[in-house]
Design an enzyme around this catalytic site. Structure first.
Site, PDB file in Angstrom:
ATOM      1  N   ARG A  56      52.981  18.852  60.939  1.00 53.33           N
ATOM      2  CA  ARG A  56      52.200  20.036  61.343  1.00 53.33           C
ATOM      3  C   ARG A  56      50.868  20.121  60.603  1.00 53.33           C
ATOM      4  O   ARG A  56      50.783  19.880  59.404  1.00 53.33           O
ATOM      5  CB  ARG A  56      53.022  21.288  61.050  1.00 53.33           C
ATOM      6  CG  ARG A  56      52.288  22.568  61.387  1.00 53.33           C
ATOM      7  CD  ARG A  56      53.224  23.710  61.562  1.00 53.33           C
ATOM      8  NE  ARG A  56      53.832  24.152  60.310  1.00 53.33           N
ATOM      9  CZ  ARG A  56      54.631  25.213  60.235  1.00 53.33           C
ATOM     10  NH1 ARG A  56      54.920  25.902  61.317  1.00 53.33           N
ATOM     11  NH2 ARG A  56      55.142  25.570  59.075  1.00 53.33           N
ATOM     12  N   ARG A  85      63.729  38.439  58.570  1.00 51.61           N
ATOM     13  CA  ARG A  85      64.370  37.203  58.124  1.00 51.61           C
ATOM     14  C   ARG A  85      65.649  37.482  57.354  1.00 51.61           C
ATOM     15  O   ARG A  85      66.317  36.555  56.921  1.00 51.61           O
ATOM     16  CB  ARG A  85      63.414  36.475  57.176  1.00 51.61           C
ATOM     17  CG  ARG A  85      62.727  35.264  57.773  1.00 51.61           C
ATOM     18  CD  ARG A  85      61.724  34.787  56.734  1.00 51.61           C
ATOM     19  NE  ARG A  85      61.410  33.414  56.828  1.00 51.61           N
ATOM     20  CZ  ARG A  85      60.267  32.945  57.354  1.00 51.61           C
ATOM     21  NH1 ARG A  85      59.393  33.760  57.879  1.00 51.61           N
ATOM     22  NH2 ARG A  85      60.035  31.660  57.352  1.00 51.61           N
ATOM     23  N   LYS A 118      57.629  28.937  66.542  1.00 55.04           N
ATOM     24  CA  LYS A 118      57.436  30.393  66.633  1.00 55.04           C
ATOM     25  C   LYS A 118      55.952  30.761  66.632  1.00 55.04           C
ATOM     26  O   LYS A 118      55.513  31.589  67.414  1.00 55.04           O
ATOM     27  CB  LYS A 118      58.130  31.114  65.458  1.00 55.04           C
ATOM     28  CG  LYS A 118      59.623  30.848  65.350  1.00 55.04           C
ATOM     29  CD  LYS A 118      60.277  31.689  64.259  1.00 55.04           C
ATOM     30  CE  LYS A 118      59.773  31.422  62.851  1.00 55.04           C
ATOM     31  NZ  LYS A 118      60.158  30.102  62.291  1.00 55.04           N
ATOM     32  N   ARG A 162      63.589  25.456  52.628  1.00 50.21           N
ATOM     33  CA  ARG A 162      63.290  26.471  53.657  1.00 50.21           C
ATOM     34  C   ARG A 162      64.373  26.489  54.731  1.00 50.21           C
ATOM     35  O   ARG A 162      64.777  27.545  55.200  1.00 50.21           O
ATOM     36  CB  ARG A 162      61.918  26.195  54.288  1.00 50.21           C
ATOM     37  CG  ARG A 162      60.772  26.599  53.357  1.00 50.21           C
ATOM     38  CD  ARG A 162      59.455  25.981  53.775  1.00 50.21           C
ATOM     39  NE  ARG A 162      59.038  26.370  55.098  1.00 50.21           N
ATOM     40  CZ  ARG A 162      58.164  25.671  55.841  1.00 50.21           C
ATOM     41  NH1 ARG A 162      57.624  24.569  55.352  1.00 50.21           N
ATOM     42  NH2 ARG A 162      57.825  26.094  57.026  1.00 50.21           N
TER      43      ARG A 162
HETATM   44  P1  ADP Z   1      57.994  29.102  58.517  1.00 53.68           P
HETATM   45  O1  ADP Z   1      58.578  30.030  59.507  1.00 53.68           O
HETATM   46  O2  ADP Z   1      57.357  27.919  59.198  1.00 53.68           O
HETATM   47  O3  ADP Z   1      58.938  28.729  57.413  1.00 53.68           O
HETATM   48  P2  ADP Z   1      56.169  31.135  57.475  1.00 53.68           P
HETATM   49  O4  ADP Z   1      54.731  30.914  57.467  1.00 53.68           O
HETATM   50  O5  ADP Z   1      56.736  32.137  58.428  1.00 53.68           O
HETATM   51  O6  ADP Z   1      56.818  29.711  57.701  1.00 53.68           O
HETATM   52  O7  ADP Z   1      56.684  31.551  56.001  1.00 53.68           O
HETATM   53  C1  ADP Z   1      56.324  30.838  54.849  1.00 53.68           C
HETATM   54  C2  ADP Z   1      57.031  31.414  53.625  1.00 53.68           C
HETATM   55  O8  ADP Z   1      56.637  32.805  53.450  1.00 53.68           O
HETATM   56  C3  ADP Z   1      58.555  31.465  53.691  1.00 53.68           C
HETATM   57  O9  ADP Z   1      59.126  30.229  53.301  1.00 53.68           O
HETATM   58  C4  ADP Z   1      58.860  32.610  52.713  1.00 53.68           C
HETATM   59  O10 ADP Z   1      58.742  32.204  51.366  1.00 53.68           O
HETATM   60  C5  ADP Z   1      57.735  33.608  52.964  1.00 53.68           C
HETATM   61  N1  ADP Z   1      58.109  34.597  54.005  1.00 53.68           N
HETATM   62  C6  ADP Z   1      57.535  34.718  55.234  1.00 53.68           C
HETATM   63  N2  ADP Z   1      58.107  35.727  55.929  1.00 53.68           N
HETATM   64  C7  ADP Z   1      59.076  36.259  55.128  1.00 53.68           C
HETATM   65  C8  ADP Z   1      60.029  37.297  55.278  1.00 53.68           C
HETATM   66  N3  ADP Z   1      60.094  38.032  56.400  1.00 53.68           N
HETATM   67  N4  ADP Z   1      60.876  37.553  54.252  1.00 53.68           N
HETATM   68  C9  ADP Z   1      60.814  36.848  53.122  1.00 53.68           C
HETATM   69  N5  ADP Z   1      59.937  35.838  52.908  1.00 53.68           N
HETATM   70  C10 ADP Z   1      59.077  35.529  53.892  1.00 53.68           C
END
Ligand code: ADP
Length: 237
Positions: free
Chosen positions: A145, A106, A31, A189
């Site tokens: 990564r 999410r 993404k 995750r």
């Molecule tokens: P990835 O998509 O690779 O898991 P991100 O960098 O998007 O990683 O997100 C890292 C962490 O940040 C998630 O595991 C979560 O804890 C938090 N996070 C990010 N976006 C959201 C969201 N929209 N709602 C809740 N938690 C979030």
């Protein structure tokens, strides 16, 4: 006052895509990489809730303090914290012509909130790019990564290594391994994705907004598929 707001909204829609573009898919689906490319091609701001939280953590803000432990465990941050942060960001003028979002929404309440925000700012129909991948590939993508400290450029030590180990090809800065890209946290995750985010596939399918993308193809091929979808949607505007 209402007429002035409506005029401004009409101007907004004529610029850029005039829509929210959402990348939906599990961690490791690519993404972030594709969001950077979409942002560049369509001159849209690239928003990432993950990056916003990491920025808050490094600045030691209250949001950062609340998010840190949850992120380290691979759990989602509660909706009310995410929503306040996202609403603040989208209200900034650079988002008026649309934006590309990676990592949001999410959960179902986040998706409802985004639809509400898009109506408020008179943005066109949301385009949801569903990044479809074989779950067996994700562990390798995530443990391999590496991310550039300065510009956020993304590498993979197995599939797309930098020319010089640990150094970004583009700006020469240090490449880091995110603490939540370790095997134990990745499992949580992926489970959080299945539990809380996967239902959004049905949510957006029912609304006719979902475009599937084969995210297992090479990075350039994935970008070409996405460009076809976005150019097609833009032509229909
Ligand atoms: P990835 O998509 O690779 O898991 P991100 O960098 O998007 O990683 O997100 C890292 C962490 O940040 C998630 O595991 C979560 O804890 C938090 N996070 C990010 N976006 C959201 C969201 N929209 N709602 C809740 N938690 C979030």
């Amino acid at each position: 006052m209402a007429a002035v707001t409506a005029d401004r909204s009409a101007i907004r829609v004529k610029q850029g895509l005039g829509r929210a573009v959402i990348l939906l898919g599990p961690p490791g689906a690519g993404k972030g990489t594709q969001a950077q490319r979409i942002a560049q091609r369509y001159s849209l701001p690239h928003l990432s809730t993950g990056d916003m939280f990491r920025d808050n953590i490094s600045r030691g803000t209250e949001i950062g303090r609340k998010a840190k432990a949850l992120m380290e465990r691979g759990e989602l941050v509660p909706d009310e914290i995410v929503l306040g942060m996202v609403e603040d960001r989208i209200s900034q003028p650079d988002c008026a012509k649309g934006f590309v979002f990676d990592g949001f929404p999410r959960t179902l309440p986040q998706a409802d909130d985004l639809e509400h925000i898009c109506k408020q700012y008179n943005l066109g129909c949301t385009i949801v790019l569903h990044m479809v991948v074989d779950p067996a590939l994700l562990m390798r993508r995530l443990t391999g990564r590496r991310i550039c400290k300065a510009g956020g450029h993304i590498y993979n030590v197995y599939e797309r290594p930098p020319k010089q180990e640990g150094i970004c090809d583009i700006d020469g800065s240090e490449l880091i391994h995110r603490p939540d890209d370790s095997e134990g946290v990745i499992g949580e995750r992926l489970a959080a994705y299945d539990r809380q985010t996967q239902p959004l596939v049905e949510y957006y399918t029912l609304r006719g907004l979902l475009s599937p993308v084969d995210a297992m193809a090479a990075v350039d091929t994935v970008s070409e598929s996405i460009t076809r979808i976005l150019d097609g949607a833009n032509a229909l505007k």
